[in-house]
Design an enzyme around this catalytic site. Structure first.
Site, PDB file in Angstrom:
ATOM      1  N   GLY A  32       0.818  -1.218   0.000  1.00 16.32           N
ATOM      2  CA  GLY A  32       0.000   0.000   0.000  1.00 16.32           C
ATOM      3  C   GLY A  32       0.845   1.257   0.000  1.00 16.32           C
ATOM      4  O   GLY A  32       1.973   1.257   0.457  1.00 16.32           O
ATOM      5  N   SER A  33       0.306   2.374  -0.478  1.00 17.94           N
ATOM      6  CA  SER A  33       1.116   3.558  -0.657  1.00 17.94           C
ATOM      7  C   SER A  33       0.262   4.702  -1.197  1.00 17.94           C
ATOM      8  O   SER A  33      -0.948   4.686  -1.083  1.00 17.94           O
ATOM      9  CB  SER A  33       2.264   3.239  -1.617  1.00 17.94           C
ATOM     10  OG  SER A  33       1.842   2.283  -2.567  1.00 17.94           O
ATOM     11  N   ARG A  34       0.926   5.696  -1.840  1.00 22.85           N
ATOM     12  CA  ARG A  34       0.202   6.845  -2.364  1.00 22.85           C
ATOM     13  C   ARG A  34       0.868   7.336  -3.637  1.00 22.85           C
ATOM     14  O   ARG A  34       2.091   7.234  -3.793  1.00 22.85           O
ATOM     15  CB  ARG A  34       0.196   7.970  -1.327  1.00 22.85           C
ATOM     16  CG  ARG A  34      -0.847   9.036  -1.578  1.00 22.85           C
ATOM     17  CD  ARG A  34      -0.820  10.070  -0.481  1.00 22.85           C
ATOM     18  NE  ARG A  34      -0.001  11.222  -0.835  1.00 22.85           N
ATOM     19  CZ  ARG A  34       0.425  12.120   0.049  1.00 22.85           C
ATOM     20  NH1 ARG A  34       0.144  11.976   1.328  1.00 22.85           N
ATOM     21  NH2 ARG A  34       1.141  13.147  -0.346  1.00 22.85           N
TER      22      ARG A  34
END
Length: 215
Positions: free
Chosen positions: A184-186
């Protein structure tokens, strides 16, 4: 509001480039435990969690084919729009949060040429946290019909490795795969001054499908 699923993935699903260091050992361990589980109860107990973990890894690192949407600027990431902020230089930053359940392969928001790919070391706090502004990141710049477009891949608390696929100087098509953030991240994209944003905070996005700008 644009429909982020109307041109959803079609065709096959492959495994993302850059997944091997995590995926291969997990799948190999699951295969070994399953093979030995027929002869040993101890191995049978091991086979259940390792097989579940391998299945989860295969899901995390899936890379589905996409029918790319027509539009000036399309989403570089699967996820949810976390924020839309006017920037000090007149641009607008659209931040897309990617959960561990999203596809983690990112795509080019426009056609153009990669003019810069810069890796910046940093921390690993959750990507939805304000302190994530100081996380590890890869900053991309593209020379496009709209001028310079900046896109930033930001590592999160789980995703501790960003894998760029393309070097500086590469010509890219809109929607082309450009890199992977593990787990997960952005992803942030900066729209030039004068470009209206078509998405809303809380809206789901699909890389290569959801249009980010408005005519």
């Amino acid at each position: 509001m644009p429909d982020s699923t109307s041109s959803a993935s079609r065709g096959g699903v492959r495994i993302a480039r850059g997944a091997s260091p995590w995926l291969l050992p997990t799948v190999a361990t699951a295969a070994l435990s399953l093979a030995r589980a027929r002869k040993s109860g101890r191995w049978a107990a091991v086979a259940v969690p390792t097989t579940a973990l391998a299945a989860g890894m295969l899901w995390f690192f899936r890379d589905p084919e996409r029918e790319i949407t027509d539009g000036r600027v399309i989403s570089p990431a699967d996820g949810v729009v976390q924020s839309i902020m006017p920037w000090k230089d007149g641009r607008t930053r659209v931040a897309i949060f990617m959960s561990p359940l999203n596809v983690h392969v990112n795509r080019a928001p426009l056609a153009g040429t990669v003019t810069s790919v810069e890796h910046i070391p940093g921390g690993f706090v959750p990507a939805f946290n304000k302190e994530s502004e100081n996380n590890e990141r890869v900053v991309w710049h593209f020379d496009t019909e709209l001028g310079d477009i900046e896109m930033v891949q930001i590592a999160g608390a789980v995703a501790r490795r960003i894998v760029p696929y393309l070097p500086e100087g590469t010509k890219v098509e809109q929607g082309e795969r450009i890199g992977l953030i593990r787990f997960g991240s952005r992803v942030d994209i900066y729209l030039p001054e004068g470009i209206d944003v078509a998405v809303e905070v809380g809206q789901a996005t699909t890389a290569g499908v959801t249009r980010i700008d408005r005519d």
